[in-house]
Motif scaffolding. Structure first.
Motif, PDB file in Angstrom:
ATOM      1  N   THR A   1      -2.117  15.792   4.789  1.00  0.00           N
ATOM      2  CA  THR A   1      -2.436  16.426   6.070  1.00  0.00           C
ATOM      3  C   THR A   1      -3.771  15.922   6.625  1.00  0.00           C
ATOM      4  OG1 THR A   1      -3.441  18.361   4.969  1.00  0.00           O
ATOM      5  CG2 THR A   1      -1.104  18.496   5.559  1.00  0.00           C
ATOM      6  N   ALA A   2      -4.721  15.608   5.745  1.00  0.00           N
ATOM      7  CA  ALA A   2      -5.990  15.049   6.216  1.00  0.00           C
ATOM      8  C   ALA A   2      -5.783  13.678   6.845  1.00  0.00           C
ATOM      9  CB  ALA A   2      -6.988  14.954   5.065  1.00  0.00           C
ATOM     10  N   LEU A   3      -4.782  12.953   6.371  1.00  0.00           N
ATOM     11  CA  LEU A   3      -4.454  11.655   6.955  1.00  0.00           C
ATOM     12  C   LEU A   3      -3.683  11.785   8.262  1.00  0.00           C
ATOM     13  CD1 LEU A   3      -3.524   9.757   3.687  1.00  0.00           C
ATOM     14  CD2 LEU A   3      -5.302   9.076   5.309  1.00  0.00           C
ATOM     15  N   GLY A   4      -3.303  13.018   8.595  1.00  0.00           N
ATOM     16  CA  GLY A   4      -2.633  13.239   9.868  1.00  0.00           C
ATOM     17  C   GLY A   4      -1.135  13.383   9.793  1.00  0.00           C
ATOM     18  N   MET A   5      -0.559  13.490   8.583  1.00  0.00           N
ATOM     19  CA  MET A   5       0.875  13.683   8.456  1.00  0.00           C
ATOM     20  C   MET A   5       1.224  15.170   8.553  1.00  0.00           C
ATOM     21  SD  MET A   5      -0.112  10.934   6.651  1.00  0.00           S
ATOM     22  CE  MET A   5       0.208   9.181   6.739  1.00  0.00           C
ATOM     23  N   ILE A   6       2.269  15.483   9.298  1.00  0.00           N
ATOM     24  CA  ILE A   6       2.788  16.844   9.360  1.00  0.00           C
ATOM     25  C   ILE A   6       3.555  17.088   8.070  1.00  0.00           C
ATOM     26  CG2 ILE A   6       4.119  18.488  10.721  1.00  0.00           C
ATOM     27  CD1 ILE A   6       1.902  17.011  12.322  1.00  0.00           C
ATOM     28  N   VAL A   7       3.191  18.104   7.303  1.00  0.00           N
ATOM     29  CA  VAL A   7       3.885  18.426   6.054  1.00  0.00           C
ATOM     30  C   VAL A   7       4.563  19.779   6.200  1.00  0.00           C
ATOM     31  CG1 VAL A   7       3.671  18.839   3.576  1.00  0.00           C
ATOM     32  CG2 VAL A   7       2.263  17.081   4.674  1.00  0.00           C
ATOM     33  N   VAL A   8       5.874  19.802   5.994  1.00  0.00           N
ATOM     34  CA  VAL A   8       6.646  21.042   5.999  1.00  0.00           C
ATOM     35  C   VAL A   8       7.028  21.339   4.553  1.00  0.00           C
ATOM     36  CG1 VAL A   8       8.687  22.240   6.849  1.00  0.00           C
ATOM     37  CG2 VAL A   8       7.515  20.572   8.308  1.00  0.00           C
ATOM     38  N   GLU A   9       6.681  22.533   4.091  1.00  0.00           N
ATOM     39  CA  GLU A   9       6.823  22.877   2.677  1.00  0.00           C
ATOM     40  C   GLU A   9       7.705  24.117   2.515  1.00  0.00           C
ATOM     41  OE1 GLU A   9       3.856  24.015  -1.108  1.00  0.00           O
ATOM     42  OE2 GLU A   9       3.064  23.757   0.929  1.00  0.00           O
TER      43      GLU A   9
ATOM     44  N   ALA B   1       3.656   8.327  -2.181  1.00  0.00           N
ATOM     45  CA  ALA B   1       4.506   7.214  -1.757  1.00  0.00           C
ATOM     46  C   ALA B   1       4.982   7.426  -0.322  1.00  0.00           C
ATOM     47  CB  ALA B   1       5.699   7.078  -2.694  1.00  0.00           C
ATOM     48  N   ALA B   2       5.282   8.691   0.014  1.00  0.00           N
ATOM     49  CA  ALA B   2       5.654   9.004   1.396  1.00  0.00           C
ATOM     50  C   ALA B   2       4.493   8.705   2.336  1.00  0.00           C
ATOM     51  CB  ALA B   2       6.072  10.470   1.507  1.00  0.00           C
ATOM     52  N   VAL B   3       3.293   9.111   1.931  1.00  0.00           N
ATOM     53  CA  VAL B   3       2.100   8.880   2.750  1.00  0.00           C
ATOM     54  C   VAL B   3       1.919   7.392   3.047  1.00  0.00           C
ATOM     55  CG1 VAL B   3      -0.421   8.927   2.689  1.00  0.00           C
ATOM     56  CG2 VAL B   3       0.877  10.965   2.048  1.00  0.00           C
ATOM     57  N   GLN B   4       2.151   6.559   2.043  1.00  0.00           N
ATOM     58  CA  GLN B   4       1.956   5.120   2.210  1.00  0.00           C
ATOM     59  C   GLN B   4       2.910   4.509   3.231  1.00  0.00           C
ATOM     60  OE1 GLN B   4       2.262   4.263  -2.126  1.00  0.00           O
ATOM     61  NE2 GLN B   4       0.367   3.120  -1.834  1.00  0.00           N
ATOM     62  N   ASN B   5       4.000   5.191   3.514  1.00  0.00           N
ATOM     63  CA  ASN B   5       5.004   4.660   4.432  1.00  0.00           C
ATOM     64  C   ASN B   5       4.968   5.302   5.813  1.00  0.00           C
ATOM     65  OD1 ASN B   5       7.112   2.726   2.970  1.00  0.00           O
ATOM     66  ND2 ASN B   5       6.437   4.267   1.481  1.00  0.00           N
ATOM     67  N   LEU B   6       3.955   6.130   6.066  1.00  0.00           N
ATOM     68  CA  LEU B   6       3.893   6.864   7.317  1.00  0.00           C
ATOM     69  C   LEU B   6       2.556   6.636   8.022  1.00  0.00           C
ATOM     70  CD1 LEU B   6       5.491  10.274   6.225  1.00  0.00           C
ATOM     71  CD2 LEU B   6       6.596   8.395   7.473  1.00  0.00           C
ATOM     72  N   ALA B   7       2.489   7.090   9.271  1.00  0.00           N
ATOM     73  CA  ALA B   7       1.271   6.996  10.073  1.00  0.00           C
ATOM     74  C   ALA B   7       0.907   8.374  10.602  1.00  0.00           C
ATOM     75  CB  ALA B   7       1.483   6.018  11.221  1.00  0.00           C
ATOM     76  N   PHE B   8      -0.234   8.454  11.279  1.00  0.00           N
ATOM     77  CA  PHE B   8      -0.699   9.711  11.860  1.00  0.00           C
ATOM     78  C   PHE B   8       0.400  10.319  12.726  1.00  0.00           C
ATOM     79  CE2 PHE B   8      -2.638  12.402  15.034  1.00  0.00           C
ATOM     80  CZ  PHE B   8      -3.670  13.038  14.369  1.00  0.00           C
TER      81      PHE B   8
ATOM     82  N   LEU C   1      -6.860   5.709   0.674  1.00  0.00           N
ATOM     83  CA  LEU C   1      -6.268   6.756   1.504  1.00  0.00           C
ATOM     84  C   LEU C   1      -7.268   7.892   1.740  1.00  0.00           C
ATOM     85  CD1 LEU C   1      -2.697   6.920  -0.093  1.00  0.00           C
ATOM     86  CD2 LEU C   1      -3.295   5.958   2.141  1.00  0.00           C
ATOM     87  N   GLN C   2      -8.036   8.210   0.719  1.00  0.00           N
ATOM     88  CA  GLN C   2      -9.019   9.286   0.869  1.00  0.00           C
ATOM     89  C   GLN C   2     -10.130   8.906   1.843  1.00  0.00           C
ATOM     90  OE1 GLN C   2      -9.883   9.874  -3.372  1.00  0.00           O
ATOM     91  NE2 GLN C   2      -9.013  11.925  -3.207  1.00  0.00           N
ATOM     92  N   ARG C   3     -10.556   7.667   1.811  1.00  0.00           N
ATOM     93  CA  ARG C   3     -11.579   7.228   2.766  1.00  0.00           C
ATOM     94  C   ARG C   3     -11.056   7.339   4.198  1.00  0.00           C
ATOM     95  NH1 ARG C   3     -12.495   3.224  -1.232  1.00  0.00           N
ATOM     96  NH2 ARG C   3     -11.202   1.736  -0.087  1.00  0.00           N
ATOM     97  N   LEU C   4      -9.817   6.946   4.393  1.00  0.00           N
ATOM     98  CA  LEU C   4      -9.202   7.044   5.713  1.00  0.00           C
ATOM     99  C   LEU C   4      -9.050   8.502   6.129  1.00  0.00           C
ATOM    100  CD1 LEU C   4      -7.853   5.652   8.105  1.00  0.00           C
ATOM    101  CD2 LEU C   4      -5.708   5.622   6.807  1.00  0.00           C
ATOM    102  N   ALA C   5      -8.660   9.352   5.172  1.00  0.00           N
ATOM    103  CA  ALA C   5      -8.504  10.786   5.470  1.00  0.00           C
ATOM    104  C   ALA C   5      -9.827  11.408   5.892  1.00  0.00           C
ATOM    105  CB  ALA C   5      -7.938  11.516   4.253  1.00  0.00           C
TER     106      ALA C   5
ATOM    107  N   VAL D   1       9.830  11.472   6.106  1.00  0.00           N
ATOM    108  CA  VAL D   1      10.235  11.248   4.722  1.00  0.00           C
ATOM    109  C   VAL D   1      10.639  12.584   4.107  1.00  0.00           C
ATOM    110  CG1 VAL D   1       9.534  10.475   2.427  1.00  0.00           C
ATOM    111  CG2 VAL D   1       8.705   9.257   4.441  1.00  0.00           C
ATOM    112  N   ASP D   2      11.804  12.611   3.489  1.00  0.00           N
ATOM    113  CA  ASP D   2      12.270  13.788   2.759  1.00  0.00           C
ATOM    114  C   ASP D   2      11.934  13.603   1.289  1.00  0.00           C
ATOM    115  OD1 ASP D   2      13.551  16.155   2.073  1.00  0.00           O
ATOM    116  OD2 ASP D   2      15.513  15.178   1.877  1.00  0.00           O
ATOM    117  N   VAL D   3      11.159  14.525   0.724  1.00  0.00           N
ATOM    118  CA  VAL D   3      10.777  14.459  -0.692  1.00  0.00           C
ATOM    119  C   VAL D   3      11.616  15.453  -1.471  1.00  0.00           C
ATOM    120  CG1 VAL D   3       8.903  14.808  -2.354  1.00  0.00           C
ATOM    121  CG2 VAL D   3       8.423  13.730  -0.136  1.00  0.00           C
TER     122      VAL D   3
END
Length: 772
Positions: free
Chosen positions: A280-288, A234-241, A62-66, A159-161
Motif C-alpha cells: 500500500t505504501a507503494l501505491g497498490m490498492i489491496v483488498v483483503e 511477487a504481485a507488487v513486482q508486477n504492478l504499478a501505482f 521496493l522499500q526505498r520507493l515506498a 493480481v489475485d493472491v
C-alpha cells in the motif's frame, strides 16, 4: 492437504546477525539457562529466512520507493523475520508461548493458513442471476460505471493472491492471464476461477460477465509451494501505482477453548502485515478478505474490535494498539437487501466494506481444470472480496480516464467506505461491517466523475449549495426577437457570460423566445441533456401550483471545464403568453447521469426547500442581480493554511475541488505532518527531506480528498498550490477551491482561487459595461 503451519519469529532491529554463523546463537546467548530447557523440550532448532523467494536487495529497493511515495511509511526489516522449526514440534502453541518475551524477539506468530474462504461449485444461469451487479441497494450498480470511459476496467491491472485457478476457462481465457509466482493447487482451481469470474469474466455472450470485463491485465500469484508474503511481494513486482491486489486467503486468528479454529484476516501475522503495508505504501490498492471467522461452523464469529495479539488490540481502530496496513478489509453479507452480516463473517470497525457472501453467480472449475463450469452459490468473504475488488477497478478506471492520474490506496479505501454515498447495512444489523460500494454514488456524487450539469441561480453561482440568491439566474434569457446564433450571442466567449440583464420582459400578442444556458462541473461531457422551462407570476415563493409549462429544449453537448453553453431558442407561443410584463421562470436540467428531481418531489415542503437551495439542476429567474468578483491575475503558486480549532481536536476532512482546463498541471505542497496526522494518501511525486515537505499531484478537474481524521488542536499546516495552465488555454476560466468539512458534511471554511488572463478579464468587463 493444506500447507503446514509455520512459526515465524521477528528479531529486534540492529541485532548482529553478521557476527554469528547461525542466528540460533542469538537466542541461545540471550538466555543460556532458558535455552537449555527449551532445547530439552523441543530438540534441535533451525532458523531460516521467512521470505524465501524475494531477494533482500529487491525488498530494500521496493522499500526505498515506498518511502518516497508515502512519507508515513516506516520500512520494516524483513531480514529480521525467520521461520523456526524444531526437532520435536508436536505442540506449536506451547513452543510459541515459551518463545514469546524472549530477549531480542519482537513477536512470535503461528501462521496457520485456513481453507479457501468458502467455495461451492455449481452450474446455475448466468448474467440474469448476477444480482450483485444491479443498482443499489441490492448490488453495486456496475452498469452505471460501464457507461463511462474506463468504467469497465479498461487500462487497469490486478493480481489475485491465492492457490489455484483455471486460467483457460472459457469466460477468462481472452484475458491471457498469467501465473507470476508459485504453483497451482488443483483443489483450489474452482475457488480462484470463481473469484476471477466475479472480477473480470469477459463480456463474450457466454457464461457471466465480470464487474471489470475490459481489464487490461490479469495475473495470479500463488502461495502454494511458497509463502503468503512472497506471493504478495511477487504481485507488487508486477504492478504499478494504483493497480490492485486481492488477498483471497485467511489464517487462524485464534482457537476456541475446544480447539476449533477461528479464521481472520491474513495481516494478523506480522510478516504478512509488513508485506501488505509495503504494497500500500507503494501505491497498490489491496483488498483483503476479513475471513470467515468460524467457516460457518455454528461457532461465534470473530469480533476484530475485541481481538488481541499479545494483549494488543491491533485490529481495533479506536485502540492505541491499532496498526493500519492500508488494505480494504471486507466482510460477507446477505445477498438480499437490506443486507445483514452472515453469521460466520468477521466484524468490527476495521471492516471497510461488505458485499454479497452468498448466491453469487460466477465461473467455476474442478480439480481437472474444466473450462466450462459455473456456479450460482459461490459464497463467504471469498465472494464478497472480489465484488469490492471489481468496484475498485471500475472506480480507478473512470478516475484515470477523466484525470490521467490514479487514486491512491488511502483515497480508494476512503471512497469505497464512505457511508454518505455507499450502501449501509440493514438498520437491524448491530455489528459493524462497513458499507457496500455503490458505484453510482461513488462516481457520481463523491468524485464528481460523471456529468454535473448546472444552471446558475445568480451570476456568482458556481454550482455548489450556497446561501446566496436563488432567483436571479442569468441563464434563462427571454427575448422578444430571436438571435441568429445563440452560442455566439450568449455562450462562452460571447462577452455576456456574467450578465443577468440580457432579457427578462415578455411581449404579449407575439411569440417570445427563451434561451437557456448551462455549465458542466463534472469530469465527463454531458451529451443529450434537456432543459424544461415553466413560467409563473412573480412570487416570493414560486410553489409548484403556480408553474405553467413552456416546453423542453435539448441542450448542445455540455463539455467538462465549465464552458457556458447556450441552447437554441425555445419558443413561447403568443397564445400562451399573458399580458406584457415580468415573469418568473423555473428551469430544470436533466441528464441520465445527473437527473432533475421528479416534479412530485416538489410537493413535499422539506424536499422543496432542499431542491431550491441545494440542487444545481433547478433554478429560478425572478430578479436581476449582477455580482461579478474579479479573478486572480496570474496562475502563480498560492500559499494557504489548513488550521485546526484553537482549543480542541475535531473530526475534519480536507478536500479540494478543481475546475481547470484539460492539460493543466497541479501540485500540492504539504508538510509531512499533514500526511501523518490527517492520514493523507495522495500520489507523491517529490519529497524534500530537509524541509519535511512533499509534493502531490492533483487532477485538473474533479474532487480530491486530501486527508481526514482527528485534526489536532492548534494544528497549523502551511500549504502551497502550484498551477500551470496549458498555453493553448491561457485565456480560459479556471477555479480551485480548498475547503474544510466538519464530520464529513458541514463546510466550515474555504479558500478559493480563480484563474483567468488579465487581458480576457478586461475585455469581458468592457463588453459588460457596453451592455449597460
Amino acid at each position: 492437504v493444506l500447507q503446514p503451519p509455520r512459526v515465524i519469529v521477528r528479531f529486534e532491529d540492529g541485532l548482529p546477525f553478521e557476527q554469528v554463523e547461525d542466528p540460533v546463537d542469538l537466542l541461545a546467548r540471550a538466555h543460556p539457562a532458558r535455552w537449555a530447557k527449551f532445547k530439552d523440550r523441543f530438540g534441535d532448532v533451525r532458523l531460516t529466512r521467512a521470505l524465501t523467494k524475494i531477494a533482500p536487495d529487491e525488498v530494500r529497493r521496493l522499500q526505498r520507493l515506498a518511502a518516497e511515495r508515502d512519507p508515513t511509511y516506516k520500512p520494516a526489516n524483513f531480514e529480521a523475520f525467520f521461520e523456526l522449526t524444531t526437532e520435536k514440534a508436536d505442540d506449536l502453541g506451547e513452543l510459541a508461548q515459551q518463545l514469546r518475551g524472549w530477549p531480542g524477539l519482537v513477536s512470535v506468530d503461528i501462521e496457520i493458513i485456513g481453507p479457501d474462504p468458502l467455495v461451492a461449485p455449481g452450474d446455475d444461469p448466468r448474467y440474469v442471476n448476477q444480482g450483485y451487479l444491479t443498482p443499489a441497494p441490492d448490488g453495486i450498480d456496475a452498469p452505471f460505471a460501464w457507461a463511462l470511459p474506463g468504467g469497465d476496467g479498461a487500462g487497469q491491472r490486478f493480481v489475485d493472491v491465492e492457490r489455484g485457478w483455471t486460467l483457460a476457462h472459457e469466460d477468462l481465457v481472452a484475458h491471457g492471464a498469467t501465473l507470476v509466482h508459485g504453483m497451482i493447487r488443483d483443489g483450489s482451481r474452482a475457488h480462484g476461477t470463481s473469484v476471477l469470474g466475479e472480477v473480470c469474466a469477459v463480456d463474450n455472450t457466454i457464461g457471466c460477465v465480470g464487474i471489470a470485463p475490459q481489464i487490461a491485465g490479469v495475473m495470479a500469484s500463488s502461495y502454494w509451494g511458497s509463502t503468503i508474503p512472497d506471493a504478495i511481494l511477487a504481485a507488487v513486482q508486477n504492478l504499478a501505482f494504483g493497480d490492485t491486489i486481492l488477498l483471497e486467503v485467511q489464517t487462524v486468528a485464534q482457537t476456541t477453548p475446544a480447539g476449533d479454529p477461528t479464521y481472520g484476516p491474513v495481516e494478523t501475522v506480522d510478516l504478512n502485515f509488513e508485506a501488505i503495508r509495503l504494497a500500500t505504501a507503494l501505491g497498490m490498492i489491496v483488498v483483503e478478505a476479513g475471513g470467515n471467522g468460524t467457516n460457518n461452523g455454528g461457532l461465534p464469529a470473530l469480533d476484530l474490535d475485541a481481538y488481541t495479539k499479545g494483549g494488543l488490540q491491533i485490529l481495533n481502530p479506536a485502540s492505541a494498539d491499532f496498526r493500519d496496513s492500508g488494505a480494504i478489509m471486507v466482510a460477507a453479507a446477505s445477498s438480499a437487501a437490506p443486507h445483514t452480516r452472515l453469521g460466520y463473517s468477521t466484524y468490527g470497525a476495521r471492516l471497510d466494506c461488505f458485499a454479497w457472501g452468498q448466491n453469487v453467480n460466477t465461473a467455476s472449475s474442478d480439480t481437472t481444470g474444466a473450462t466450462n463450469l459455473y456456479t450460482g452459490i459461490f459464497s463467504g468473504t471469498s465472494s464478497a472480496s472480489p465484488i469490492v475488488t471489481g468496484a475498485a477497478l471500475c472506480v480507478q478506471g473512470v478516475y484515470e480516464a477523466a484525470n490521467a492520474i490514479r487514486l491512491s490506496p488511502g483515497q480508494m479505501r476512503q471512497i469505497l467506505s464512505d457511508a454518505a454515498v455507499n450502501t449501509l447495512p440493514s438498520p437491524a444489523e448491530v455489528t459493524a461491517m462497513g458499507v457496500m460500494p455503490n458505484l453510482a454514488g461513488v462516481i457520481g456524487s463523491l468524485l464528481g466523475l460523471t456529468p454535473d450539469i448546472y444552471i446558475r441561480d445568480f451570476v456568482g453561482d458556481t454550482g455548489d449549495p450556497h446561501a446566496g440568491s436563488i432567483s436571479a439566474s442569468p441563464d434563462i434569457i427571454l427575448r422578444k426577437t430571436p438571435v441568429a446564433d445563440a452560442q455566439m450571442a450568449f455562450g462562452q466567449g460571447s462577452g455576456t457570460e456574467m450578465s443577468a440583464t440580457l432579457g427578462y420582459e415578455a411581449e404579449a400578442g407575439q411569440d417570445n423566445f427563451i434561451y437557456v444556458r448551462a455549465l458542466n462541473q463534472g469530469s465527463t461531457d454531458a451529451s443529450g441533456a434537456t432543459a424544461t422551462i415553466y413560467w409563473s407570476p412573480p412570487s416570493t415563493l414560486v410553489s409548484p401550483d403556480l408553474w405553467n409549462l413552456v416546453g423542453t429544449v435539448t441542450m448542445p453537448n455540455l463539455p467538462t471545464g465549465e464552458q457556458l453553453v447556450c441552447a437554441d431558442a425555445l419558443t413561447w407561443p403568443a397564445a400562451q403568453i399573458p399580458a406584457t410584463g415580468h415573469y418568473c421562470f423555473v428551469g430544470l436540467l436533466d441528464h441520465p447521469q445527473d437527473p432533475a428531481p421528479p416534479l412530485a418531489d416538489f410537493l413535499n415542503w422539506d424536499n422543496f426547500r432542499l431542491f431550491i437551495r441545494n440542487n444545481n439542476n433547478v433554478t429560478w429567474r425572478n430578479f436581476n442581480v449582477v455580482d461579478v468578483d474579479p479573478s486572480a491575475p496570474e496562475p502563480a503558486p498560492q500559499a494557504f493554511l489548513v488550521a485546526g480549532f484553537p482549543n480542541q481536536a475535531l473530526d475534519m476532512v480536507v478536500e479540494m475541488q478543481l475546475r481547470l482546463p484539460r492539460g493543466a498541471e497541479v501540485l500540492l505542497e504539504a508538510p509531512f505532518r499533514f500526511f501523518r496526522e490527517m492520514k493523507a494518501n495522495l500520489e507523491v511525486v517529490k519529497v524534500d527531506e530537509r524541509q519535511q515537505i512533499a509534493f502531490a499531484r492533483l487532477p485538473a478537474a474533479g474532487r480530491v480528498r486530501l486527508g481526514a481524521g482527528l485534526m489536532p488542536k492548534k494544528a497549523r499546516y502551511p500549504m502551497k498550490l502550484h498551477v500551470k495552465l496549458p498555453p493553448a488555454n491561457a485565456d480560459e476560466f479556471g477555479q480551485v477551491m480548498a475547503r474544510q468539512l466538519f464530520k464529513n458534511e458541514e463546510e466550515v471554511g474555504r479558500v478559493t482561487w480563480r484563474f483567468q488572463s488579465a487581458k480576457l478579464r478586461e475585455e469581458q468587463e468592457t463588453r459588460i459595461k457596453g451592455l449597460g
